[in-house]
Scaffold this active site. Structure first.
Site, PDB file in Angstrom:
ATOM      1  N   TYR A  19       1.900  -6.794   0.944  1.00 45.32           N
ATOM      2  CA  TYR A  19       1.076  -7.413   1.998  1.00 45.32           C
ATOM      3  C   TYR A  19       1.075  -6.601   3.284  1.00 45.32           C
ATOM      4  O   TYR A  19       0.652  -7.108   4.315  1.00 45.32           O
ATOM      5  CB  TYR A  19       1.609  -8.807   2.369  1.00 45.32           C
ATOM      6  CG  TYR A  19       2.049  -9.689   1.247  1.00 45.32           C
ATOM      7  CD1 TYR A  19       1.124 -10.175   0.315  1.00 45.32           C
ATOM      8  CD2 TYR A  19       3.376 -10.085   1.122  1.00 45.32           C
ATOM      9  CE1 TYR A  19       1.538 -11.018  -0.701  1.00 45.32           C
ATOM     10  CE2 TYR A  19       3.789 -10.931   0.101  1.00 45.32           C
ATOM     11  CZ  TYR A  19       2.868 -11.389  -0.803  1.00 45.32           C
ATOM     12  OH  TYR A  19       3.275 -12.223  -1.811  1.00 45.32           O
ATOM     13  N   CYS A  57       9.093   6.008  -6.964  1.00 46.52           N
ATOM     14  CA  CYS A  57       8.014   7.001  -7.017  1.00 46.52           C
ATOM     15  C   CYS A  57       6.647   6.355  -6.890  1.00 46.52           C
ATOM     16  O   CYS A  57       5.871   6.302  -7.851  1.00 46.52           O
ATOM     17  CB  CYS A  57       8.136   7.798  -8.306  1.00 46.52           C
ATOM     18  SG  CYS A  57       9.701   8.670  -8.340  1.00 46.52           S
ATOM     19  N   GLU A  58       6.373   5.819  -5.709  1.00 46.04           N
ATOM     20  CA  GLU A  58       5.087   5.234  -5.351  1.00 46.04           C
ATOM     21  C   GLU A  58       4.905   5.466  -3.860  1.00 46.04           C
ATOM     22  O   GLU A  58       5.853   5.290  -3.089  1.00 46.04           O
ATOM     23  CB  GLU A  58       5.078   3.703  -5.562  1.00 46.04           C
ATOM     24  CG  GLU A  58       5.242   3.231  -6.982  1.00 46.04           C
ATOM     25  CD  GLU A  58       3.998   3.379  -7.831  1.00 46.04           C
ATOM     26  OE1 GLU A  58       2.900   3.565  -7.268  1.00 46.04           O
ATOM     27  OE2 GLU A  58       4.140   3.333  -9.058  1.00 46.04           O
TER      28      GLU A  58
END
Ligand SMILES: *Cc1c(COP(=O)(O)O)cnc(C)c1O
Length: 426
Positions: A325, A352-353
């Protein structure tokens, strides 16, 4: 210096304390990432509702999905709470923690036959029905068990809760609730069904709501319906105003004056001659958010041309709210340093993002190895945690003055695959 969420958290000699326990010491003892909750902060938040409602018939149903740890359910059950559940799994949690199923209300748009049967067996307080097909399904399951199902209808009052679109639930285009215009027909249909008993009406318009007006607008609309139902000869026992009361994450967040809100709602009931109805609330966030924090350890400081990253051992897997959010969460040092200059950091995790961030633009005096506390993390923190990137979920600790109770052990790496099976040699 920004605010502390509640008096149980404060600095003493530059050490951030939860009740009588130093958070740095806890992090050292139990490791990080680590969730910590203050028992008295939890009870204080619950008692805000109980105290204001004490001379009115009422039931405060804690919404389990905010944080469903058994010890938290147990504590609130002992304090007199009922529970708002959204799955059979949550009902099983209430039972496992010693909660009373007769004080359980069951919300959610997708109740399965199995879940409905389980809830009927346990004789819950009521089903919050969200559609006609659901009503039909409850009727048929109840008939097959020779039971009568108590129901309330979740009305979509089409009011704007003025919150983030992902956590707004009371607008026409949401999947939740029955359209306002269709609700009288649904009640009439329910009244004619032999295994259905109508007990109430409810609404839940969204989450992290910081103004009273959407509640008051929704209440007017719901009470109009209650009067129309009376004309049809349908008498209710309760009105459920839902949850969604906001907490203060940022200093600029406004807070609803709970006493004023609840007394205004009560006044509305009395004006219409409905003072005998039980008032139900379904708070989740406002009970647990302030009581909890997430401890993490600074692993690396990575300076780039455009910003400084503070890489910690907590991530979106343990706290998804910023990634989901873009939520703003307060982060403090657990031990204040005077021997290094504060710098501006983006706090990120090892996952890993690119969405794996926890906080942006924060001034912190911190060195590698130091601990940080993300505050107001008690709600929708651990309950949304995942094992993404093969990360074991953190331990949870409940603080009671100087006592520390492990209310959930840290997951082991092996447990991550304990339900998986190898194919084996062929
Ligand atoms: C999530 C939810 C709540 C609790 O919302 P909070 O914002 O945590 O108070 C209450 N009722 C229903 C039906 C919900 O889905």
């Amino acid at each position: 210096m920004t605010h502390m969420p509640c008096p149980q958290y404060r600095y003493e000699n530059d050490e951030l304390m939860c009740e009588k326990v130093s958070l740095s010491a806890l992090a050292k003892e139990f490791g990080t990432p680590l969730y910590v909750y203050s028992k008295s902060a939890l009870l204080d938040a619950f008692n805000v509702y109980q105290t204001i409602l004490q001379d009115t018939p009422h039931l405060v149903c804690y919404a389990l999905k905010a944080n469903a740890n058994l010890a938290i359910i147990e504590l609130l059950a002992q304090a007199g709470a009922g529970f708002d559940i959204v799955s059979g799994g949550e009902l099983a949690r209430v039972l496992a923690a010693g909660g009373n199923p007769h004080k359980v209300i069951y919300s959610g748009v997708g109740k399965t036959v199995k879940e409905i049967a389980f809830a009927l067996e346990q004789e819950i307080h009521c089903f919050n029905v969200e559609s006609i097909p659901e009503l039909d399904r409850i009727q048929s399951v109840a008939a097959s068990m020779d039971k009568v199902a108590p129901i309330s209808v979740r009305i979509n009052p089409n009011v704007d809760a003025k919150t983030h679109p992902y956590i707004s639930t009371g607008l026409k285009n949401n999947k939740f609730g029955v359209a306002y215009e269709d609700s009288i027909e649904l009640y009439k249909k329910a009244q004619a069904l032999p295994n259905i008993r109508i007990v109430g009406i409810d609404c839940h318009i969204g989450s992290q709501i910081t103004q009273a007006s959407p509640y008051l607008d929704a209440a007017d609309k719901i009470l109009d319906l209650v009067e129309q139902l009376r004309v049809e000869g349908i008498e209710l026992q309760h009105i459920d105003f839902g949850g969604g009361i906001g907490v203060r994450y940022e200093d600029r967040d406004t807070l609803i004056d709970m006493e004023h809100l609840i007394l205004s709602l009560k006044e509305k009931l009395h004006t219409r001659g409905l003072g005998h109805l039980t008032m139900i609330f379904e708070p989740g966030r406002s009970i647990v958010a302030n009581a909890g924090c997430l401890l993490m350890q600074a692993q690396y400081i990575k300076k780039t041309e455009v910003k400084n990253f503070l890489i910690t051992d907590a991530s979106m897997a343990e706290m998804a709210r910023p990634a989901l959010y873009e939520a703003w969460m307060p982060v403090y040092e657990t031990s204040k340093r005077s021997d290094c200059e504060p710098q501006t950091y983006e706090i990120v995790g090892p996952v890993c993002e690119s969405s794996d961030w926890l906080a942006k633009d924060r001034q912190l005096a911190v060195e590698v190895g130091d601990y940080l506390a993300m505050m107001v993390a008690g709600a929708y923190g651990m309950s949304m945690a995942s094992n993404y990137n093969a990360r074991p979920r953190p331990a949870e600790i409940m603080i009671d003055e100087q006592a520390t109770h492990v209310i959930r052990e840290r997951e082991t790496i092996e447990s991550l695959w304990c339900n998986e099976r190898l194919l084996g040699k062929r």
